[in-house]
Design an enzyme around this catalytic site. Structure first.
Site, mmCIF file in Angstrom:
data_model
loop_
_atom_site.group_PDB
_atom_site.id
_atom_site.type_symbol
_atom_site.label_atom_id
_atom_site.label_comp_id
_atom_site.label_asym_id
_atom_site.label_seq_id
_atom_site.Cartn_x
_atom_site.Cartn_y
_atom_site.Cartn_z
ATOM 1 N N HIS A 25 0.835 -1.135 0.160
ATOM 2 C CA HIS A 25 -0.037 -0.042 0.013
ATOM 3 C C HIS A 25 0.779 1.103 -0.046
ATOM 4 O O HIS A 25 1.807 1.303 0.604
ATOM 5 C CB HIS A 25 -0.758 0.066 1.135
ATOM 6 N N GLU A 27 -2.422 -0.231 8.009
ATOM 7 C CA GLU A 27 -3.386 -1.065 8.432
ATOM 8 C C GLU A 27 -2.766 -1.975 9.725
ATOM 9 O O GLU A 27 -1.551 -2.026 9.672
ATOM 10 C CB GLU A 27 -4.173 -1.834 7.740
ATOM 11 N N HIS A 67 3.025 -7.644 1.957
ATOM 12 C CA HIS A 67 2.340 -8.406 2.784
ATOM 13 C C HIS A 67 1.424 -9.229 1.990
ATOM 14 O O HIS A 67 1.041 -9.017 0.882
ATOM 15 C CB HIS A 67 1.754 -7.524 3.912
ATOM 16 N N ARG A 125 -1.068 -4.706 -6.295
ATOM 17 C CA ARG A 125 -0.849 -6.211 -6.369
ATOM 18 C C ARG A 125 0.393 -6.268 -7.025
ATOM 19 O O ARG A 125 0.668 -6.098 -8.318
ATOM 20 C CB ARG A 125 -2.078 -6.915 -7.049
#
Length: 632
Positions: free
Chosen positions: A411, A428, A486, A506
């Site tokens: 991200h 996150e 991740h 991605r």
């Protein structure tokens, strides 16, 4: 019986009282304001006085709908801030959030004249009226407008400054800096000025016999003094013109006069009624507003402030229905174990608390049932809390069921995401709710890579050889900073707290095909722009240790500039407080119970998500349950 605390905050005194739901004053008290000291000390005295009155009345916080405050100056009712008050020497003071933090009670705020007007409507001379205007004739001229039983405040709660409407263009300078305001001609101060000028011109007048006050002017008029008669006649013409303007604009059922001069009673209101009848638009053809005196005196502000709380719906936690996502890697556990009702299959994610356009959650209880949380937040911006100011709802909370591994992702941070995608970045946290034996996830790299090596390994399919594979079990915590590469592995169920963003790059997808039979798109260049090609900086695990507080064990899972998340294990009851600084989000991972607040209770069970608006005040979680509490 519901009760509320009303506080009339003045430059000299803080007056407060306990008010019943039928607007009776149960207890009353006051303390000096000492306005030149720091505002925090004034707020502390307000909170202390409020709680002393609650105790004196034999009540508890749970009996109180909240605290209402009438303050001089410009007050923002949405944020609970006193924006400006020259009487108090205040600018941008977060009064309501502070009082909620100090007392555990929700707080509402309006201008003091507005509160006095509302007090007269609910319990005074204008009781039963839907529309009323109050003019307070004192040192200045205050104004309050009630329309359809509610205070009219205007945009940003800065309206209804009736005393600062122009009466005579280019006239006497007003304390506000303009010339010719109503206050300069119709206040008690103005009457004294006018009488002083007349007394200087007429040495024989009774006006010279004693110190001039508004009452002494009327007394001299009643004694037949010609100079006083002329002063009163001119003053009443000024006041009459001001009242006619208010009548022509609002046409209220009643216009009330308060403040010191209103003590003249019919000697003042009779000529005002005659003036309005003679001069208002259509006075001989249509309804004419009646002018009368306010009757509650210094109780009006207290009762009206309390009415801010008593006339509003009781504050309550909002239960949310999630938005669902059927990504190809999802499973069925959210439906079978967490009660999620949807025809989507597989069910990969439920967006439990979301204001994102790609999947907003929906309120299912209370007067806002059927609205999205985004709509609610737009209507009630203070619900988010004062810690957040940029206007975009800050977090998104999900349950994720990975029956198959997710793609390897990364991200962007805020700067890159805003520049390239037009939305916030994405930091996150994952709390592992459950994991099958042997489950693992990817969390950063085993060692540092160059951009060239990362690009080559993505192309030849060997990227996973250098990723940091971590075995997981229930209770594990991972903080995923923006830029950390991740991937959630198969057999893992996660509660995710993240920034309010849906931007994901991605990196690698195991050669899988999408629903269209084609390989899913990769975002390699963007991913390499933002990825940290190194081992993770933060070790896995919660940031804090378990802390026992009565029937609740609280563990800090993660704390950052975007959110704070705690795991609550409740076995009985846990008292908490949603002050004005941040909303509280509760996501139940197991067990059941209820959130008790404001005399009501909202039940919850495994899989339920509740949103508690900032400023809700004290609440209690009762039951046996494990929950994630998220705040800013």
């Amino acid at each position: 019986m519901r009760y509320a605390i009303g506080i009339d905050l003045g430059g000299t005194n803080i007056a407060a009282g306990i008010v019943t739901e039928d607007y009776k004053l149960l207890e009353k008290g006051s303390v000096p304001t000492k306005a030149q000291r720091p505002w925090q000390e004034v707020a502390a005295d307000m909170a202390r006085l409020a709680m002393e009155l609650v105790e004196k009345a034999g009540l508890s916080r749970a009996d109180c709908a909240g605290i209402g405050v009438g303050s001089p100056g410009i007050c923002n009712g949405d944020t609970g801030e006193v924006v400006y008050s020259n009487n108090l020497y205040w600018d941008d003071v977060p009064l309501c959030p502070t009082l909620t933090r100090l007392t555990g009670l929700p707080c509402r705020l309006s201008n003091d004249a507005n509160c006095a007007a509302l007090g007269e409507v609910v319990a005074g001379a204008a009781k039963g009226c839907k529309t009323a205007v109050l003019l307070t004739l004192g040192t200045g001229v205050g104004g309050g407008v009630v329309i359809d039983g509610k205070i009219y405040e205007g945009q940003a709660s800065a309206g209804a400054e009736l005393g600062h409407c122009t009466l005579i263009s280019g006239g006497v300078e007003c304390t506000c800096g303009r010339r010719g305001c109503i206050e300069s001609y119709a206040s008690a101060t103005a009457l004294i000025r006018q009488a002083s000028e007349a007394a200087a011109a007429h040495p024989e007048s009774l006006l010279n016999k004693e110190r001039i006050t508004a009452k002494s002017v009327y007394d001299a008029m009643r004694a037949g003094d010609d100079a006083a008669k002329a002063v009163v006649a001119q003053y009443e013409e000024y006041l009459g013109e001001a009242i006619v303007d208010m009548v022509n604009i609002f046409r209220p059922e009643m216009l009330l006069l308060g403040g010191g001069i209103s003590g003249e009673g019919k000697a003042l209101t009779d000529p005002m009624n005659e003036y309005v009848k003679a001069h208002c638009f259509g006075g001989d053809k249509s309804f004419v507003t009646r002018v009368d005196t306010a009757t509650l005196g210094n109780k009006a502000g207290i009762i009206g402030a309390a009415a801010l709380c008593l006339s509003a719906p009781a504050a309550m936690p909002l239960k949310l229905a999630p938005a669902f996502k059927d990504y190809l890697w999802g499973g069925e556990r959210l439906k079978s174990e967490y009660g999620k009702h949807t025809r989507l299959s597989p069910l990969a994610e439920s967006w439990e608390l979301s204001c994102h356009k790609d999947g907003p959650s929906t309120i299912v209880n209370g007067p806002d049932a059927g609205r999205t949380l985004a709509e609610y937040a737009a209507r009630h911006p203070a619900c988010v809390g004062t810690r957040h100011t940029d206007g975009v709802f800050p977090v998104l909370i999900k349950l994720i069921d990975a029956a198959r591994p997710l793609s390897v992702q990364v991200h962007p941070d805020d700067a890159y995401a805003q520049r390239v995608e037009g939305e916030p970045g994405k930091t996150e946290m994952w709390y592992v709710v459950d994991a099958q034996p042997g489950a693992q996830l990817y969390y950063g790299f085993q060692r540092e890579l160059t951009r060239e090596e990362a690009a080559r390994r993505i192309a030849d399919g060997t990227l996973t050889d250098v990723l940091n594979a971590v075995p997981v079990k229930a209770g594990d915590v991972f903080f995923i900073d923006a830029g950390t590469v991740h991937a959630i592995g198969a057999g893992i169920l996660i509660a995710e707290i993240q920034q309010n963003s849906n931007t994901t790059y991605r990196v690698f997808d195991y050669g899988r095909l999408g629903a269209d039979g084609k390989p899913r798109a990769l975002h390699v260049e963007k991913a390499l722009d933002v990825a940290r090609l190194c081992p993770p900086e933060r070790p896995a695990g919660p940031m804090g240790k378990p802390e026992q507080n009565g029937d609740c064990t609280s563990t800090l899972l993660a704390k950052c500039g975007y959110f704070t998340a705690r795991l609550l294990d409740v076995a009985g009851s846990a008292p908490l407080c949603a002050d004005g600084e941040s909303f509280h989000s509760l996501l139940c991972l197991s067990g059941s119970g209820a959130v008790i607040c404001g005399g009501g209770a909202v039940p919850f069970a495994k899989g339920d998500s509740l949103f508690l608006p900032a400023g809700l005040g004290a609440y209690t979680i009762a039951g046996r349950a494990q929950l994630v509490l998220t705040t800013l």
